[in-house]
Design a protein around this motif. Sequence first.
Motif, PDB file in Angstrom:
ATOM      1  N   HIS A 127      12.936  11.969 -25.667  1.00 32.95           N
ATOM      2  CA  HIS A 127      13.818  11.927 -24.417  1.00 32.95           C
ATOM      3  C   HIS A 127      14.813  10.992 -24.468  1.00 32.95           C
ATOM      4  O   HIS A 127      16.110  11.172 -23.623  1.00 32.95           O
ATOM      5  CB  HIS A 127      13.050  11.254 -23.193  1.00 32.95           C
ATOM      6  CG  HIS A 127      11.805  12.088 -22.832  1.00 32.95           C
ATOM      7  ND1 HIS A 127      11.823  13.012 -21.895  1.00 32.95           N
ATOM      8  CD2 HIS A 127      10.355  12.119 -23.179  1.00 32.95           C
ATOM      9  CE1 HIS A 127      10.614  13.722 -21.716  1.00 32.95           C
ATOM     10  NE2 HIS A 127       9.792  13.299 -22.585  1.00 32.95           N
ATOM     11  N   SER A 128      15.265  10.237 -25.750  1.00 31.71           N
ATOM     12  CA  SER A 128      16.340   9.536 -25.775  1.00 31.71           C
ATOM     13  C   SER A 128      17.616  10.424 -25.823  1.00 31.71           C
ATOM     14  O   SER A 128      17.768  11.482 -26.825  1.00 31.71           O
ATOM     15  CB  SER A 128      16.152   8.561 -27.065  1.00 31.71           C
ATOM     16  OG  SER A 128      17.488   7.909 -27.123  1.00 31.71           O
ATOM     17  N   GLY A 129      18.676  10.357 -24.953  1.00 38.99           N
ATOM     18  CA  GLY A 129      19.778  11.045 -25.023  1.00 38.99           C
ATOM     19  C   GLY A 129      19.844  12.624 -24.450  1.00 38.99           C
ATOM     20  O   GLY A 129      20.459  13.257 -24.396  1.00 38.99           O
ATOM     21  N   ALA A 130      18.567  12.846 -23.731  1.00 35.64           N
ATOM     22  CA  ALA A 130      18.251  14.144 -23.151  1.00 35.64           C
ATOM     23  C   ALA A 130      19.296  14.447 -21.970  1.00 35.64           C
ATOM     24  O   ALA A 130      19.391  13.485 -21.112  1.00 35.64           O
ATOM     25  CB  ALA A 130      16.918  14.439 -22.738  1.00 35.64           C
ATOM     26  N   ARG A 131      19.743  15.559 -21.816  1.00 35.50           N
ATOM     27  CA  ARG A 131      20.745  15.811 -20.592  1.00 35.50           C
ATOM     28  C   ARG A 131      20.030  17.228 -20.036  1.00 35.50           C
ATOM     29  O   ARG A 131      19.162  17.901 -20.306  1.00 35.50           O
ATOM     30  CB  ARG A 131      21.959  15.907 -21.162  1.00 35.50           C
ATOM     31  CG  ARG A 131      22.000  17.278 -21.946  1.00 35.50           C
ATOM     32  CD  ARG A 131      23.491  17.388 -22.443  1.00 35.50           C
ATOM     33  NE  ARG A 131      23.576  18.543 -23.375  1.00 35.50           N
ATOM     34  CZ  ARG A 131      23.302  18.702 -24.594  1.00 35.50           C
ATOM     35  NH1 ARG A 131      22.718  17.592 -25.161  1.00 35.50           N
ATOM     36  NH2 ARG A 131      23.453  19.765 -25.190  1.00 35.50           N
ATOM     37  N   ARG A 132      20.635  17.564 -18.774  1.00 34.65           N
ATOM     38  CA  ARG A 132      20.200  18.555 -18.210  1.00 34.65           C
ATOM     39  C   ARG A 132      20.666  19.898 -19.015  1.00 34.65           C
ATOM     40  O   ARG A 132      21.796  20.042 -19.303  1.00 34.65           O
ATOM     41  CB  ARG A 132      20.967  18.860 -16.693  1.00 34.65           C
ATOM     42  CG  ARG A 132      20.663  20.039 -15.883  1.00 34.65           C
ATOM     43  CD  ARG A 132      21.193  19.999 -14.740  1.00 34.65           C
ATOM     44  NE  ARG A 132      20.606  20.989 -13.657  1.00 34.65           N
ATOM     45  CZ  ARG A 132      20.948  22.191 -13.454  1.00 34.65           C
ATOM     46  NH1 ARG A 132      21.950  22.721 -14.485  1.00 34.65           N
ATOM     47  NH2 ARG A 132      20.289  23.129 -12.608  1.00 34.65           N
ATOM     48  N   PRO A 133      19.681  20.629 -19.339  1.00 33.45           N
ATOM     49  CA  PRO A 133      19.875  21.697 -20.472  1.00 33.45           C
ATOM     50  C   PRO A 133      20.792  22.905 -20.009  1.00 33.45           C
ATOM     51  O   PRO A 133      20.854  23.140 -18.832  1.00 33.45           O
ATOM     52  CB  PRO A 133      18.482  22.133 -20.776  1.00 33.45           C
ATOM     53  CG  PRO A 133      17.845  22.024 -19.374  1.00 33.45           C
ATOM     54  CD  PRO A 133      18.311  20.684 -18.650  1.00 33.45           C
ATOM     55  N   ASP A 134      21.566  23.169 -20.976  1.00 27.17           N
ATOM     56  CA  ASP A 134      22.506  24.364 -20.718  1.00 27.17           C
ATOM     57  C   ASP A 134      21.576  25.587 -21.066  1.00 27.17           C
ATOM     58  O   ASP A 134      21.880  26.283 -22.163  1.00 27.17           O
ATOM     59  CB  ASP A 134      23.799  24.197 -21.619  1.00 27.17           C
ATOM     60  CG  ASP A 134      24.706  25.309 -21.676  1.00 27.17           C
ATOM     61  OD1 ASP A 134      24.732  26.016 -20.515  1.00 27.17           O
ATOM     62  OD2 ASP A 134      25.311  25.746 -22.707  1.00 27.17           O
ATOM     63  N   VAL A 135      21.058  26.064 -20.114  1.00 20.96           N
ATOM     64  CA  VAL A 135      19.745  27.016 -20.209  1.00 20.96           C
ATOM     65  C   VAL A 135      19.833  27.885 -19.158  1.00 20.96           C
ATOM     66  O   VAL A 135      19.513  27.305 -17.902  1.00 20.96           O
ATOM     67  CB  VAL A 135      18.226  26.431 -20.658  1.00 20.96           C
ATOM     68  CG1 VAL A 135      17.514  27.618 -20.855  1.00 20.96           C
ATOM     69  CG2 VAL A 135      18.310  25.460 -22.092  1.00 20.96           C
ATOM     70  N   ALA A 136      19.748  29.150 -19.571  1.00 23.90           N
ATOM     71  CA  ALA A 136      19.566  30.172 -18.680  1.00 23.90           C
ATOM     72  C   ALA A 136      18.172  30.763 -18.561  1.00 23.90           C
ATOM     73  O   ALA A 136      17.558  30.886 -19.562  1.00 23.90           O
ATOM     74  CB  ALA A 136      20.628  31.443 -18.837  1.00 23.90           C
ATOM     75  N   LEU A 137      17.500  31.101 -17.412  1.00 27.73           N
ATOM     76  CA  LEU A 137      16.292  31.715 -17.328  1.00 27.73           C
ATOM     77  C   LEU A 137      16.812  33.469 -17.526  1.00 27.73           C
ATOM     78  O   LEU A 137      17.593  33.824 -16.616  1.00 27.73           O
ATOM     79  CB  LEU A 137      15.790  31.595 -15.999  1.00 27.73           C
ATOM     80  CG  LEU A 137      14.523  32.513 -15.712  1.00 27.73           C
ATOM     81  CD1 LEU A 137      13.428  32.247 -16.669  1.00 27.73           C
ATOM     82  CD2 LEU A 137      14.160  32.323 -14.127  1.00 27.73           C
TER      83      LEU A 137
END
Length: 338
Positions: free
Chosen positions: A108-118
């Motif tokens: 979780h260190s450095g995680a961010r809102r993902p640049d992911v499409a459904l």
Amino acid sequence: MSDLARCGLCGAILTPERTICPSCRLAWDGDSPPRPDDHRWVALSQRDRVRLSGGDIRFDGLTLGLETIRTLASRFDRTVALGPIARRLLGRIPIRLLSADIRLYDAHSGARRPDVALGCITTVQDLDLVVELIAAHPSCFAEAVVVVDGAPSDAATFREKFARFVGVLPITVEAHPLDRDFGGQRNRVQALARSGWLLHLDTDETPDPRLAANLGWIVADAERHGDRAIGFPRINLVDDIPSAFYPDVQYRLIRSDVRFTGKVHESPLPGLHWRQIHASLGGAIRHRLSGERVKSRSKQYEAIAAGAGKPGDEALLLHPWPTIAQDLLGPGRDAVFR
């Protein structure tokens, strides 16, 4: 089937007398594979460092490769990192010649809102299911991309239904006949996405709570390791009962410039180097279907391509295995089947 020997790490079915998992490549000393609740999983995952020597990590009777230790770490929301020199040498020399310390740390260190499409391929009949899928996970994704098996008027119907999400989640909808080509339809989804990654889900699938919560660090970790396709175990709930067909790994978290191959049982893996592929235990895909759907689907796939019906898979899907959740998640984890 309930007494099938399985890998204690990934849950893959093992043939008798096998001492290496064909799926995650874990190897062990002795005749019996380690259990899912073996104390060594936690002990190894919580170490700060382990030593890679001769291409393997050896720990208390277990032997793991670089990818296997990463898969193990992901089960506990952790990941691994090589030092800068070892990273530069990886892939340039045979891994059996590489000796290096591997650091384990909180993913979780450095995680961010993902640049992911459904990403979703669907039919007109499943419109409400697509709405439910998007409504249940609006904060997990940067956008949604939907390709409908149909005509432009069908896409217009979907857009009207999606009006409720304006200002919440950007949604792109296009229509194209499936024409018995699932790979081609998924590639249309890939081409329409603006995000760097897509998580492909069918209308009878959902991410489990861990996968939904962990997408941020899973993507960040994938980018650090140069991954282009991430696989997750799929938990098949047939008539709401867990089936013995597990782990049924599905490579569904894909870089947007990767393309699927195959009309049925389509896969993004052909053409990718094995170091660009990772099997994660950071979450799972839940798949709900009926026994009748299992049988009709096998016939549908067989009509598309000879052998695609996979009768062995159908037999496992139709066989219940209600202990799968507690056996594979281990102590201290929430049950998957609720």
